[in-house]
Scaffold this motif. Structure first.
Motif, PDB file in Angstrom:
ATOM      1  N   ASP A 210      51.075  38.644  44.271  1.00  0.00           N
ATOM      2  CA  ASP A 210      50.546  37.805  43.191  1.00  0.00           C
ATOM      3  C   ASP A 210      50.690  36.326  43.551  1.00  0.00           C
ATOM      4  OD1 ASP A 210      53.183  37.079  42.746  1.00  0.00           O
ATOM      5  OD2 ASP A 210      53.384  38.197  40.875  1.00  0.00           O
TER       6      ASP A 210
ATOM      7  N   ARG B 257      38.026  46.424  42.904  1.00  0.00           N
ATOM      8  CA  ARG B 257      39.050  45.488  42.445  1.00  0.00           C
ATOM      9  C   ARG B 257      39.058  44.226  43.309  1.00  0.00           C
ATOM     10  NH1 ARG B 257      43.839  46.308  39.895  1.00  0.00           N
ATOM     11  NH2 ARG B 257      42.644  47.836  38.707  1.00  0.00           N
ATOM     12  N   GLN B 258      38.871  44.396  44.624  1.00  0.00           N
ATOM     13  CA  GLN B 258      38.842  43.241  45.523  1.00  0.00           C
ATOM     14  C   GLN B 258      37.660  42.334  45.198  1.00  0.00           C
ATOM     15  OE1 GLN B 258      41.142  42.737  48.589  1.00  0.00           O
ATOM     16  NE2 GLN B 258      40.419  40.774  47.811  1.00  0.00           N
TER      17      GLN B 258
ATOM     18  N   THR C 165      38.247  40.457  41.960  1.00  0.00           N
ATOM     19  CA  THR C 165      39.248  39.403  42.161  1.00  0.00           C
ATOM     20  C   THR C 165      38.647  38.213  42.888  1.00  0.00           C
ATOM     21  OG1 THR C 165      40.988  41.076  42.272  1.00  0.00           O
ATOM     22  CG2 THR C 165      41.507  38.896  43.148  1.00  0.00           C
TER      23      THR C 165
ATOM     24  N   ALA D 207      38.779  39.296  37.823  1.00  0.00           N
ATOM     25  CA  ALA D 207      40.052  40.003  37.664  1.00  0.00           C
ATOM     26  C   ALA D 207      41.160  39.131  38.230  1.00  0.00           C
ATOM     27  CB  ALA D 207      40.014  41.350  38.377  1.00  0.00           C
ATOM     28  N   THR D 208      42.372  39.392  37.784  1.00  0.00           N
ATOM     29  CA  THR D 208      43.528  38.640  38.267  1.00  0.00           C
ATOM     30  C   THR D 208      44.513  39.591  38.936  1.00  0.00           C
ATOM     31  OG1 THR D 208      45.364  37.189  37.648  1.00  0.00           O
ATOM     32  CG2 THR D 208      44.696  38.848  36.045  1.00  0.00           C
ATOM     33  N   LEU D 209      45.257  39.068  39.881  1.00  0.00           N
ATOM     34  CA  LEU D 209      46.247  39.885  40.587  1.00  0.00           C
ATOM     35  C   LEU D 209      47.638  39.736  39.987  1.00  0.00           C
ATOM     36  CD1 LEU D 209      45.100  39.349  44.277  1.00  0.00           C
ATOM     37  CD2 LEU D 209      44.691  41.313  42.810  1.00  0.00           C
TER      38      LEU D 209
ATOM     39  N   THR E 106      41.514  42.852  34.153  1.00  0.00           N
ATOM     40  CA  THR E 106      40.048  42.827  34.229  1.00  0.00           C
ATOM     41  C   THR E 106      39.474  42.679  32.823  1.00  0.00           C
ATOM     42  OG1 THR E 106      39.912  45.238  34.058  1.00  0.00           O
ATOM     43  CG2 THR E 106      39.977  44.287  36.283  1.00  0.00           C
TER      44      THR E 106
END
Length: 397
Positions: A23, A51-52, A55, A60-62, A157
């Motif tokens: 993160d 997901r990649q 992001t 989306a956030t990690l 997400t």
């Protein structure tokens, strides 16, 4: 760019597929996405790529999200956006939030809201008989809400981000003929409606502009009606105090529109019967009701100064069609009459006026910032113009 990797991890109850990443604080994070054997490596890799991609595109956030319920975030979000949005916009947000809480539940964790919950919101809207435009607006509003939750780290997400929005069919423009307008006015049940319809079609004012007109905006000598902003105030008739509501037009610039003698005559008759109301189309009794809502704190941001206008206007059109059929001595079904809305009176004004004045003048009277709006959306071909074109292009035998 942070890379998300896929790993096969052994557990006591069997191996699982896990995504791993670092993160923004450099902490190593992981998320189990499925069991090996139940989910294939190809399926797991597809989830990783998805997901990649989200992001990398900011969808989306990690970072691990904070625990926040839907109801708590809505309360937080309302306070956050309140200083930056108008009252009407905030009212629309509240409607969307209410639908979400009713369908999902206010105690639901934001991180647990996914496709199933989004579908529940859409199904609620359908079950309540909401129009396609309302469903679309609600989804767009909730998408914006969850975008803010994403930026603030409350979700990983946005479940509304990839929702396919229902298509809204563009409404057919209804341009009335001079004969149809004459019969609509004839079918008006009282002087109020007669003056309202006549002023709407001879000035092109929007519904909100008409309802917020005061007698000070009508210049009987100059034969004009002026659209101007109003400040919150009060006025008295006898010993009773009535409110003047703060209001501003869609176009901030003040504008004046010329109106014909027949319209002025109707307005003069209406003023005699107004009972002292400062508003042209809002009675003292209605103002008392509105004042009660103000004092009780129940005044809605988008509350109409006069209720059920569209319903009554449709009834007037139905009656006008009957009168026109009687005049033509035909059955009602033989009279083609698509039902229009009040805004179509404004479109009719623009179409009629475009035949006699320059487009730049019409733009000013209509209160449009862009002249293309006037030309493209408010001017259409009339039946009379079509007939003149046919005669002009006719080839003699």
């Amino acid at each position: 760019m942070t890379k998300i990797t896929l790993h096969k991890v052994k557990r006591k109850r069997g191996s699982v597929w896990m995504l791993r990443w670092y993160d923004s604080r450099g902490r190593r994070c992981g998320e189990t996405i499925g069991k090996v054997g139940v989910m294939t490596k190809r399926q797991a890799e597809a989830i990783r790529r998805d997901r990649q991609g989200k992001t990398d595109n900011g969808l989306a956030t990690l970072d691990r999200p904070e625990r926040m319920t839907l109801a708590d975030f809505i309360e937080h979000d309302q306070e956050t956006i309140k200083p930056d949005v108008k009252g009407a916009t905030l009212h629309e947000y509240k409607l969307a939030w209410d639908h979400a809480k009713a369908a999902i539940g206010g105690e639901a964790l934001l991180t647990r809201i996914g496709w199933a919950e989004v579908s529940a919101v859409k199904q609620r809207l359908v079950d309540r008989g909401c129009r396609t435009a309302t469903i679309r607006k609600t989804i767009v509003t909730l998408r914006a809400t969850f975008n803010r939750a994403l930026k603030q780290g409350y979700v990983i997400t946005n479940p509304f981000a990839e929702q396919r929005l229902p298509k809204v069919q563009s409404k057919q423009k209804r341009i009335y003929t001079h004969e149809e307008v004459a019969y609509v006015v004839k079918a008006a049940p009282d002087l109020w409606w007669e003056a309202f319809i006549t002023l709407a079609v001879t000035s092109g004012l929007r519904k909100s502009e008409l309802l917020n007109l005061t007698w000070r905006d009508i210049d009987f000598d100059a034969k004009t009606v002026t659209v101007s902003a109003k400040r919150a105030a009060t006025f008295k008739v006898g010993d009773i105090e009535y409110p003047i509501l703060a209001w501003s037009a869609k176009s901030d610039q003040e504008r004046s529109v010329p109106i014909p003698d027949d319209t002025l005559a109707l307005l003069q008759r209406l003023q005699v019967k107004s009972g002292g109301s400062l508003y042209v189309f809002v009675s003292l009794a209605r103002l008392q009701t509105i004042n009660h809502h103000i004092e009780s704190g129940a005044l809605r941001a988008k509350m109409d100064l006069v209720n059920n206008l569209l319903r009554q206007f449709i009834a007037i059109q139905v009656q006008a069609r009957k009168l026109l059929a009687e005049h033509r001595r035909v059955k009602v079904e033989k009279v083609d009459w698509p039902l229009g809305c009040l805004h179509d009176l404004r479109r009719t004004f623009c179409t009629w006026t475009a035949e006699t004045v320059k487009m730049s003048t019409l733009q000013k009277w209509a209160g449009h910032e862009d002249i293309s709006t006037t030309a493209v959306y408010y001017c259409d071909t009339t039946a009379d113009e079509a007939d003149r074109q046919r005669k002009a292009m006719a080839v003699s035998a």
